[in-house]
Design a protein around this motif. Structure first.
Motif, PDB file in Angstrom:
ATOM      1  N   SER A 126       0.815  -1.229   0.000  1.00  0.00           N
ATOM      2  CA  SER A 126       0.000   0.000   0.000  1.00  0.00           C
ATOM      3  C   SER A 126       0.841   1.268   0.000  1.00  0.00           C
ATOM      4  CB  SER A 126      -0.946   0.003   1.218  1.00  0.00           C
ATOM      5  OG  SER A 126      -0.190  -0.148   2.413  1.00  0.00           O
ATOM      6  N   SER A 127       1.903   1.319   0.807  1.00  0.00           N
ATOM      7  CA  SER A 127       2.676   2.560   0.932  1.00  0.00           C
ATOM      8  C   SER A 127       3.730   2.681  -0.166  1.00  0.00           C
ATOM      9  CB  SER A 127       3.357   2.614   2.298  1.00  0.00           C
ATOM     10  OG  SER A 127       4.346   1.602   2.394  1.00  0.00           O
ATOM     11  N   ALA A 128       3.972   3.931  -0.591  1.00  0.00           N
ATOM     12  CA  ALA A 128       4.996   4.198  -1.606  1.00  0.00           C
ATOM     13  C   ALA A 128       6.381   3.887  -1.068  1.00  0.00           C
ATOM     14  CB  ALA A 128       4.915   5.654  -2.058  1.00  0.00           C
ATOM     15  N   GLU A 129       6.602   4.145   0.232  1.00  0.00           N
ATOM     16  CA  GLU A 129       7.893   3.857   0.845  1.00  0.00           C
ATOM     17  C   GLU A 129       8.163   2.355   0.864  1.00  0.00           C
ATOM     18  OE1 GLU A 129      10.267   4.503   5.096  1.00  0.00           O
ATOM     19  OE2 GLU A 129       8.252   5.316   4.794  1.00  0.00           O
ATOM     20  N   GLY A 130       7.112   1.575   1.142  1.00  0.00           N
ATOM     21  CA  GLY A 130       7.258   0.124   1.137  1.00  0.00           C
ATOM     22  C   GLY A 130       7.568  -0.413  -0.239  1.00  0.00           C
ATOM     23  N   LYS A 131       6.916   0.149  -1.256  1.00  0.00           N
ATOM     24  CA  LYS A 131       7.188  -0.266  -2.630  1.00  0.00           C
ATOM     25  C   LYS A 131       8.618   0.053  -3.022  1.00  0.00           C
ATOM     26  CE  LYS A 131       2.467   0.154  -4.435  1.00  0.00           C
ATOM     27  NZ  LYS A 131       1.578   0.851  -5.400  1.00  0.00           N
ATOM     28  N   HIS A 132       9.059   1.250  -2.660  1.00  0.00           N
ATOM     29  CA  HIS A 132      10.425   1.656  -3.008  1.00  0.00           C
ATOM     30  C   HIS A 132      11.450   0.754  -2.318  1.00  0.00           C
ATOM     31  CE1 HIS A 132      13.843   4.196  -3.980  1.00  0.00           C
ATOM     32  NE2 HIS A 132      14.173   4.191  -2.694  1.00  0.00           N
ATOM     33  N   LYS A 133      11.216   0.441  -1.043  1.00  0.00           N
ATOM     34  CA  LYS A 133      12.139  -0.404  -0.300  1.00  0.00           C
ATOM     35  C   LYS A 133      12.193  -1.815  -0.889  1.00  0.00           C
ATOM     36  CE  LYS A 133      13.186  -2.011   4.368  1.00  0.00           C
ATOM     37  NZ  LYS A 133      12.776  -2.000   5.800  1.00  0.00           N
ATOM     38  N   ALA A 134      11.031  -2.338  -1.263  1.00  0.00           N
ATOM     39  CA  ALA A 134      10.990  -3.686  -1.841  1.00  0.00           C
ATOM     40  C   ALA A 134      11.682  -3.721  -3.197  1.00  0.00           C
ATOM     41  CB  ALA A 134       9.542  -4.154  -1.967  1.00  0.00           C
ATOM     42  N   PHE A 135      11.426  -2.705  -4.021  1.00  0.00           N
ATOM     43  CA  PHE A 135      12.031  -2.697  -5.355  1.00  0.00           C
ATOM     44  C   PHE A 135      13.534  -2.464  -5.286  1.00  0.00           C
ATOM     45  CE2 PHE A 135      13.292  -0.584  -9.318  1.00  0.00           C
ATOM     46  CZ  PHE A 135      12.893  -1.544 -10.232  1.00  0.00           C
ATOM     47  N   SER A 136      13.994  -1.689  -4.285  1.00  0.00           N
ATOM     48  CA  SER A 136      15.421  -1.392  -4.184  1.00  0.00           C
ATOM     49  C   SER A 136      16.247  -2.641  -3.922  1.00  0.00           C
ATOM     50  CB  SER A 136      15.669  -0.366  -3.082  1.00  0.00           C
ATOM     51  OG  SER A 136      15.333  -0.905  -1.812  1.00  0.00           O
ATOM     52  N   THR A 137      15.627  -3.678  -3.323  1.00  0.00           N
ATOM     53  CA  THR A 137      16.361  -4.908  -3.038  1.00  0.00           C
ATOM     54  C   THR A 137      16.622  -5.748  -4.291  1.00  0.00           C
ATOM     55  OG1 THR A 137      14.359  -6.195  -2.583  1.00  0.00           O
ATOM     56  CG2 THR A 137      15.346  -5.003  -0.740  1.00  0.00           C
ATOM     57  N   CYS A 138      15.872  -5.476  -5.367  1.00  0.00           N
ATOM     58  CA  CYS A 138      16.064  -6.283  -6.584  1.00  0.00           C
ATOM     59  C   CYS A 138      16.381  -5.414  -7.808  1.00  0.00           C
ATOM     60  CB  CYS A 138      14.828  -7.135  -6.866  1.00  0.00           C
ATOM     61  SG  CYS A 138      13.319  -6.195  -7.097  1.00  0.00           S
ATOM     62  N   GLY A 139      16.437  -4.090  -7.623  1.00  0.00           N
ATOM     63  CA  GLY A 139      16.681  -3.203  -8.772  1.00  0.00           C
ATOM     64  C   GLY A 139      18.024  -3.431  -9.441  1.00  0.00           C
ATOM     65  N   SER A 140      19.081  -3.633  -8.627  1.00  0.00           N
ATOM     66  CA  SER A 140      20.420  -3.843  -9.192  1.00  0.00           C
ATOM     67  C   SER A 140      20.471  -5.129 -10.009  1.00  0.00           C
ATOM     68  CB  SER A 140      21.463  -3.887  -8.068  1.00  0.00           C
ATOM     69  OG  SER A 140      21.502  -2.673  -7.367  1.00  0.00           O
ATOM     70  N   HIS A 141      19.901  -6.196  -9.442  1.00  0.00           N
ATOM     71  CA  HIS A 141      19.906  -7.474 -10.161  1.00  0.00           C
ATOM     72  C   HIS A 141      19.106  -7.384 -11.442  1.00  0.00           C
ATOM     73  CE1 HIS A 141      18.195 -11.549 -11.028  1.00  0.00           C
ATOM     74  NE2 HIS A 141      19.468 -11.838 -10.975  1.00  0.00           N
ATOM     75  N   LEU A 142      17.978  -6.701 -11.403  1.00  0.00           N
ATOM     76  CA  LEU A 142      17.156  -6.544 -12.602  1.00  0.00           C
ATOM     77  C   LEU A 142      17.914  -5.772 -13.683  1.00  0.00           C
ATOM     78  CD1 LEU A 142      14.391  -7.100 -13.851  1.00  0.00           C
ATOM     79  CD2 LEU A 142      13.578  -4.964 -12.845  1.00  0.00           C
ATOM     80  N   SER A 143      18.695  -4.775 -13.276  1.00  0.00           N
ATOM     81  CA  SER A 143      19.499  -4.007 -14.237  1.00  0.00           C
ATOM     82  C   SER A 143      20.565  -4.887 -14.883  1.00  0.00           C
ATOM     83  CB  SER A 143      20.166  -2.815 -13.527  1.00  0.00           C
ATOM     84  OG  SER A 143      19.210  -1.957 -12.963  1.00  0.00           O
ATOM     85  N   VAL A 144      21.211  -5.737 -14.070  1.00  0.00           N
ATOM     86  CA  VAL A 144      22.243  -6.636 -14.597  1.00  0.00           C
ATOM     87  C   VAL A 144      21.628  -7.656 -15.549  1.00  0.00           C
ATOM     88  CG1 VAL A 144      23.875  -8.444 -13.968  1.00  0.00           C
ATOM     89  CG2 VAL A 144      23.798  -6.334 -12.649  1.00  0.00           C
TER      90      VAL A 144
END
Length: 306
Positions: free
Chosen positions: A229-247
């Motif tokens: 629900s929260s934007a902060e929660g979404k950002h925190k969750a996505f930040s854990t996999c953003g680097s791997h997704l970029s690679v």
């Protein structure tokens, strides 16, 4: 089957990226710089993970293996290319060519499996956080790495053994900067049907299951993040996999680009230039992606330098 004299090849000639003499110094400096950046950047990632106890987790275990693979991957290709430019001699022995092909396929295959394991790790961490530590225990992570290494070793071994059965024509010029297996097979005078079949099967085995696994993992990850629900929660969750997704996007995007360019053009030199993207540039960029987008890595690097 090609016509011409058949022989047990003793050496091949790597034509490289360009035969213009005035470009050789530029190519030497450019590839030496990229190799040193790749080696140093990935080595720093490995040292940061080893020295920081907070990073002794499955995600960073896989990342350290990825950095190690990137170092080995580029070291299989670039030093020989630099040596050829420096000596102005493009010859590579038959044994050296087979060895280079083997390690190239070994590390490419391991990259595929490793990126899939990292996607599965992020899937469990985001979609099943309560079961994460139970499933991703040290024994299971070790088994994942061992299976990835064994399958990659088997793939390289089978393909190289298939190359050993071939005889070659008298013209042994490879229009590439390393012994790329498809280019070597094109030089053969003997029947290559079995070689082509093994390559297609191995490519399907190495690419289709990992890609499907990665797509499945990120489909579930995006679905889980969307329900937060929260934007902060979404950002925190996505930040854990953003680097791997970029690679993942960089690795498969550049590989797909080389495949499409080879299908669209018959110019082998253009294909060789396109291959620089995933053989040299992608391993060089991976450390920057993880160090710039991951605060844990940045903190570990600061501790390492201090």
């Amino acid at each position: 089957m090609k016509s011409g004299n058949q022989t047990r090849a003793s050496e091949f000639i790597l034509l490289g990226l360009s035969d213009e003499a005035e470009l050789q110094s530029l190519l030497f400096g450019l590839f030496l710089s990229m190799y040193l950046i790749t080696f140093t950047g990935n080595l720093l990632i490995i040292l940061a993970i080893i020295t920081d106890a907070h990073l002794h987790t499955p995600m960073y275990l896989f990342l350290s293996n990825l950095s190690f693979t990137d170092i080995c991957f580029t070291s299989t290709i670039v030093p020989k290319m630099l040596l050829n430019i420096q000596r102005q001699n493009n010859v590579i022995t038959y044994e050296g060519c087979i060895t280079q092909m083997y390690f190239f396929m070994l590390f490419v295959g391991f990259d595929h499996f490793l990126l899939t394991a990292m996607a599965y790790d992020r899937f469990l961490a985001i979609c099943h956080p309560l079961r994460y530590t139970l499933i991703m225990n040290p024994k299971f992570c070790g088994l994942l790495l061992l299976a990835s290494w064994l399958l990659s070793v088997l793939d390289g071994l089978v393909n190289c053994l298939m190359i050993l059965r071939l005889s070659f024509c008298t013209e042994l010029e490879i229009p590439h900067f390393f012994c790329e297996i498809n280019q070597v097979i094109l030089l053969a005078c003997s029947d290559t049907f079995l070689n082509d079949l093994v390559i297609y099967l191995a490519t399907g085995f190495l690419c289709v299951p990992p890609v499907c696994g990665i797509l499945f993992s990120y489909t579930k990850i995006v679905s889980s993040i969307w329900r937060i629900s929260s934007a902060e929660g979404k950002h925190k969750a996505f930040s854990t996999c953003g680097s791997h997704l970029s690679v993942v996007a960089l690795f498969y995007g550049t590989s797909l680009g080389v495949y499409l360019s080879s299908a669209a053009t018959q110019n082998s030199r253009e294909i060789a230039v396109a291959s620089v993207m995933y053989t040299v540039i992608t391993p060089m960029l991976n450390p920057f992606i993880y160090s710039l987008r991951n605060k844990d890595i940045k903190q570990a690097l600061r501790k390492l330098f201090s």
